[in-house]
Scaffold this motif. Structure first.
Motif, PDB file in Angstrom:
ATOM      1  N   ASP A 357      22.901  -5.098  10.570  1.00 35.37           N
ATOM      2  CA  ASP A 357      23.024  -6.010  11.716  1.00 35.37           C
ATOM      3  C   ASP A 357      21.793  -5.980  12.621  1.00 35.37           C
ATOM      4  O   ASP A 357      21.764  -6.637  13.669  1.00 35.37           O
ATOM      5  CB  ASP A 357      24.290  -5.674  12.530  1.00 35.37           C
ATOM      6  CG  ASP A 357      24.209  -4.282  13.160  1.00 35.37           C
ATOM      7  OD1 ASP A 357      23.201  -3.587  12.936  1.00 35.37           O
ATOM      8  OD2 ASP A 357      25.155  -3.892  13.872  1.00 35.37           O
ATOM      9  N   GLY A 358      20.761  -5.222  12.227  1.00 32.34           N
ATOM     10  CA  GLY A 358      19.517  -5.200  12.993  1.00 32.34           C
ATOM     11  C   GLY A 358      19.466  -4.097  14.035  1.00 32.34           C
ATOM     12  O   GLY A 358      18.413  -3.863  14.633  1.00 32.34           O
ATOM     13  N   SER A 359      20.577  -3.403  14.261  1.00 28.07           N
ATOM     14  CA  SER A 359      20.555  -2.307  15.228  1.00 28.07           C
ATOM     15  C   SER A 359      19.933  -1.073  14.583  1.00 28.07           C
ATOM     16  O   SER A 359      19.900  -0.958  13.355  1.00 28.07           O
ATOM     17  CB  SER A 359      21.969  -2.000  15.712  1.00 28.07           C
ATOM     18  OG  SER A 359      22.747  -1.530  14.635  1.00 28.07           O
ATOM     19  N   GLN A 360      19.459  -0.166  15.429  1.00 25.80           N
ATOM     20  CA  GLN A 360      18.747   0.999  14.901  1.00 25.80           C
ATOM     21  C   GLN A 360      19.707   2.097  14.479  1.00 25.80           C
ATOM     22  O   GLN A 360      20.598   2.480  15.246  1.00 25.80           O
ATOM     23  CB  GLN A 360      17.795   1.528  15.961  1.00 25.80           C
ATOM     24  CG  GLN A 360      16.495   0.755  16.029  1.00 25.80           C
ATOM     25  CD  GLN A 360      15.453   1.515  16.812  1.00 25.80           C
ATOM     26  OE1 GLN A 360      15.718   1.949  17.917  1.00 25.80           O
ATOM     27  NE2 GLN A 360      14.293   1.681  16.243  1.00 25.80           N
ATOM     28  N   GLY A 361      19.504   2.625  13.259  1.00 26.84           N
ATOM     29  CA  GLY A 361      20.313   3.737  12.797  1.00 26.84           C
ATOM     30  C   GLY A 361      19.842   5.028  13.439  1.00 26.84           C
ATOM     31  O   GLY A 361      20.631   5.880  13.819  1.00 26.84           O
ATOM     32  N   LEU A 362      18.523   5.155  13.545  1.00 26.38           N
ATOM     33  CA  LEU A 362      17.920   6.319  14.203  1.00 26.38           C
ATOM     34  C   LEU A 362      17.209   5.780  15.445  1.00 26.38           C
ATOM     35  O   LEU A 362      16.293   4.977  15.321  1.00 26.38           O
ATOM     36  CB  LEU A 362      16.925   6.981  13.237  1.00 26.38           C
ATOM     37  CG  LEU A 362      16.477   8.391  13.547  1.00 26.38           C
ATOM     38  CD1 LEU A 362      17.641   9.365  13.512  1.00 26.38           C
ATOM     39  CD2 LEU A 362      15.425   8.826  12.539  1.00 26.38           C
ATOM     40  N   PRO A 363      17.650   6.198  16.630  1.00 30.74           N
ATOM     41  CA  PRO A 363      17.086   5.574  17.836  1.00 30.74           C
ATOM     42  C   PRO A 363      15.676   6.058  18.143  1.00 30.74           C
ATOM     43  O   PRO A 363      15.409   6.608  19.200  1.00 30.74           O
ATOM     44  CB  PRO A 363      18.076   5.990  18.921  1.00 30.74           C
ATOM     45  CG  PRO A 363      18.621   7.280  18.451  1.00 30.74           C
ATOM     46  CD  PRO A 363      18.628   7.241  16.953  1.00 30.74           C
ATOM     47  N   ILE A 364      14.779   5.873  17.199  1.00 30.20           N
ATOM     48  CA  ILE A 364      13.412   6.363  17.389  1.00 30.20           C
ATOM     49  C   ILE A 364      12.541   5.217  17.900  1.00 30.20           C
ATOM     50  O   ILE A 364      12.656   4.097  17.420  1.00 30.20           O
ATOM     51  CB  ILE A 364      12.882   6.953  16.062  1.00 30.20           C
ATOM     52  CG1 ILE A 364      11.533   7.594  16.265  1.00 30.20           C
ATOM     53  CG2 ILE A 364      12.819   5.932  14.954  1.00 30.20           C
ATOM     54  CD1 ILE A 364      11.124   8.457  15.100  1.00 30.20           C
TER      55      ILE A 364
END
Lengths: 404, 118
Positions: A357-364
């Motif tokens: 969905d385009g959201s970050q899996g790893l908030p880096i």
């Protein structure tokens, strides 16, 4: 080129395998440093955004005044039990003037008056307790980021409309377009049309939040003409406590900032930051050990050369500089290489962990890798690490070479 | 007397190894004049190298004085001695003590006064 610089560069170039290894060691240390910075800073922003995205940064509420005793004497200690429920609900009556005043304060980006209270939504035998907030028309989206979380319907509401969390909808089997009956804790009831169902990625909030327009909420909670709070968004979220204090002084209302209400988040961010700093400290420590041991080996191997230089009149300070400059170059070039690799590594990792969905899996966040700081620290650390080998080199006795 | 470039007076050098003392130079007096060609000869272990390293400022005598081109070396500190060595003394090492990291011209440049700033 100064003699010391020339010899230092030749020593670095001539090492080949050792040079490659030591540069790689420094670079890897900096990759770890910058990656941790990008991860911890990205995580802090992600967590903060998640927490404050749907709440006010500062909330203005009426001050609760304890009942005053009439005719009490100073010499007598009064014993009084106050039953909170018996107090009248505190409201902000001249709220439009307060909103105008607050809107003019620099640093305040959005202001919305609201009425909040508790109530119940009933369908058949099922009753769900809800927390209801009614905003002025058009102000809901300014305070709560619902647009991205709408799973059905729309985030726009008018008089007589309601938005409910997906948890409530599932519990009661409701969908958009249906009507529901909302009863407030004041015993007032309204029939409202469901315009949208939202998911704010928090089961707790999805199970109890409902939004209506201001007029509906005022009717439900018997605060006609008034509001129960004024909510603000501010430009500098970490400056919210100072701004809250100023607003409290200006308005005479109680000002509550998001940081005071989320002490656990602050604790978590601090703990997270400390963990990151510890990892960064150890990566710098490894760089120091690697550079010091590499240069110590170099000094031992080059004792005869250093002795010859000393016998030809090269001063101890020149010998010291030769090794300090090596430390400086190893630190500077190795850390620049590491910063480049660190940025690439963080960017690639941020890309490959993206969810469908385009959201970050790893908030880096690769932009927050503290690259300048990493290069500066590594360069200084590497130069300091060269101090011991440089001092040993400078103490070399030329006689040791001559007599060999 | 003004053409004396090197003068050693009552040079003594003693090496100590634990409690053992070895007196290598026992009161050497000598003078070298400008333009003089001097050979130092003697059996192995007689102290030739020790004398040369003292005259070459790499080693300090236990007692006695060396005066080189008008400078009394015992009055110079380590830094001044290093600078003096760089400016006034050339070594021909017993073995091939060349610097593998430096090319010939750079190695020759080591003996130039400009290389000793510190």
């Amino acid at each position: 080129m100064p003699f010391e610089l020339s010899v230092a560069l030749r020593y670095i170039r001539s090492g080949r395998l050792q040079t490659v290894l030591i540069f790689s060691g420094v670079a890897v240390g900096i990759v770890v440093f910058t990656f941790m910075a990008a991860l911890i800073n990205g995580l802090a922003i992600s967590l903060t955004d998640n927490v404050i995205g749907n709440i006010a940064h500062v909330r203005l509420e009426p001050r609760t005044r304890p009942p005053q005793l009439l005719g009490s004497r100073d010499s007598v200690t009064p014993l009084v039990a106050v039953q909170r429920g018996d107090e009248p609900r505190a409201n902000i009556n001249g709220w439009r003037a307060v909103v105008q005043m607050v809107e003019a304060v620099p640093g305040v980006t959005r202001v919305a008056a609201s009425v909040t209270g508790s109530g119940f939504i009933q369908r058949g035998e099922r009753i769900v307790p809800v927390s209801v907030t009614g905003y002025e028309e058009g102000k809901l989206s300014a305070m709560v980021d619902l647009a991205a979380g709408i799973v059905r319907g729309t985030a726009t509401i008018g008089p007589g409309d309601v938005l409910i969390g997906v948890g409530i909808a599932e519990e009661l089997g409701l969908t958009t377009g249906q009507r529901l009956r909302l009863r407030s804790d004041r015993g007032r009831e309204r029939t409202l049309v469901i315009r949208g169902i939202f998911d704010v990625q928090s089961a707790n909030l999805n199970d109890r939040l409902a939004f209506t327009d201001l007029g509906t909420a005022q009717g439900l909670f018997e605060v006609v003409g008034a509001v129960t709070r004024i909510e603000l968004k501010v430009a500098d979220i970490f400056g919210a406590p100072a701004l809250a204090e100023r607003l409290a002084g200006m308005t005479g209302l109680e000002a509550i900032d998001w940081i005071a209400e989320n002490a656990r988040l602050q604790d978590a961010l601090t703990a997270q930051g400390n963990t990151g700093d510890l990892v960064k400290f150890f990566s710098v420590l490894l760089i120091i050990i690697a550079v010091a041991s590499q240069l110590l080996l170099s000094v031992m191997r080059r004792k005869p050369e250093i002795g010859i230089m000393r016998s030809m009149g090269i001063t101890r300070s020149s010998v010291t500089w030769i090794f300090l400059l090596q430390g400086l170059f190893i630190g500077l070039l190795g850390s620049l290489l590491g910063a480049l690799l660190g940025y690439g590594f963080s960017s690639v990792l941020a890309q490959v962990t993206l969810r469908p969905d385009g959201s970050q899996g790893l908030p880096i966040d690769p932009a927050l890798g503290e690259y300048g700081l990493a290069v500066a620290i590594a360069t200084v650390a590497s130069t300091l690490a060269a101090l011991l080998p440089a001092r040993i080199a400078a103490r070399t006795d030329p006689m040791e070479v001559i007599t060999q | 007397m003004s053409d004396v470039v090197l003068r050693a007076t009552d040079l003594v050098k003693t090496f100590t190894d634990g409690e053992t003392e070895t007196r290598v130079l026992k009161g050497i007096d000598l003078e070298f004049r400008k333009g003089e060609f001097v050979s130092l000869m003697g059996p192995s272990g007689s102290g030739k190298s020790t004398l040369l390293t003292i005259l070459g400022t790499l080693l300090r005598p236990t007692s006695g004085e060396v005066e080189l081109v008008g400078k009394v070396l015992s009055r110079l500190d380590d830094r001044e001695v290093t600078r003096f060595r760089n400016q006034h003394i050339g070594f021909v090492f017993q073995f091939h003590h060349l610097l593998p990291r430096l090319h010939g011209p750079r190695e020759r440049a080591l003996s130039l006064p400009s290389t000793t700033k510190g």
